[in-house]
Design an enzyme around this catalytic site. Sequence first.
Site, PDB file in Angstrom:
ATOM      1  N   TYR A 294     -36.519  -8.010  -7.807  1.00 16.67           N
ATOM      2  CA  TYR A 294     -37.970  -8.295  -7.883  1.00 16.67           C
ATOM      3  C   TYR A 294     -38.719  -7.033  -8.294  1.00 16.67           C
ATOM      4  O   TYR A 294     -39.610  -7.069  -9.154  1.00 16.67           O
ATOM      5  CB  TYR A 294     -38.424  -8.793  -6.513  1.00 16.67           C
ATOM      6  N   GLN A 295     -38.354  -5.909  -7.693  1.00 15.23           N
ATOM      7  CA  GLN A 295     -39.031  -4.649  -8.028  1.00 15.23           C
ATOM      8  C   GLN A 295     -38.789  -4.269  -9.493  1.00 15.23           C
ATOM      9  O   GLN A 295     -39.705  -3.775 -10.171  1.00 15.23           O
ATOM     10  CB  GLN A 295     -38.552  -3.523  -7.102  1.00 15.23           C
TER      11      GLN A 295
END
Length: 247
Positions: A154-155
């Site tokens: 996600y990051q």
Amino acid sequence: MPANYPDLEGRTVFITGGAAGIGAAMVRGFAGQGARVAFVDIDEAAGTALAEETGAAFTPCDIRDVDRLEEIIAATGARFGPVRVLVNNAANDQRHDVEEVTPDYWRERLSINLDHVFFAARAARRQMGPEGGGAIINYGSTNWLVGGTGMIAYQAAKSAIHGITKGLCNEFGPDNIRVNCILPGWVMTERQLALWMDEDGARWLSERQALPGRISPENVADMALFLASDAAAMCSGQFFTVDGGMI
Ligand SMILES: NC(=O)c1ccc[n+]([C@@H]2O[C@H](COP(=O)([O-])OP(=O)(O)OC[C@H]3O[C@@H](n4cnc5c(N)ncnc54)[C@H](O)[C@@H]3O)[C@@H](O)[C@H]2O)c1
């Protein structure tokens, strides 16, 4: 009470992931400005209910299918008039342990959180360009800037969206298309409250956030309304943080 942006009235606005959380606040917010709002979401029940409530047009869609997403954006323009505002909001912050990430899982996370941003932007640009311009609003995150863990894919996607914002600002600028990015802090959506906000979370937040309150989905939607409107006419390629004073 959101500000009133008369130029948004009648404007076609397309939102991904509009059925819940910040997306739903934006559907309500843009509908409240008199915009013609169209949104997609994988959650058919929630999307249908919100469409009934707001009068927005809902189409079920898994945004991992970018061909289908592009088709829906084209159909939205044909039905309501050219899309002049695109909000790339859909995402999924599922947690994962670094050691358990497989190549397939990695690709799948990027397809939920990143790929569609580019394809939707390109599809919207085809309608905005001939109309003399438009606004694209991407959703990044403060998470990767404040030391979050347990969601490396996600990051990776969210930080890449910051790069896409800069790149598309330059690519689309000559067509008078503005591309900006909103960085929410920790926003109290239904999902965050149900899954992650607990006593430890509240303590973590209180130690880092300068302001004492909690960020609502509407607080973030208000920034999107501003960026979509002519009030932000000369803002492009920028990052707008709504985090209560954290990063
Ligand atoms: N809530 C926060 O604290 C926070 C913090 C930083 C960034 N953000 C970003 O803000 C944006 C909105 O976040 P939110 O908290 O409202 O999320 P949410 O999880 O509450 O809502 C996301 C919506 O996207 C939809 N969606 C998920 N996967 C989909 C798919 N494959 N196809 C179509 N729709 C799909 C969901 O059904 C849901 O309606 C996201 O880009 C998120 O990364 C949120």
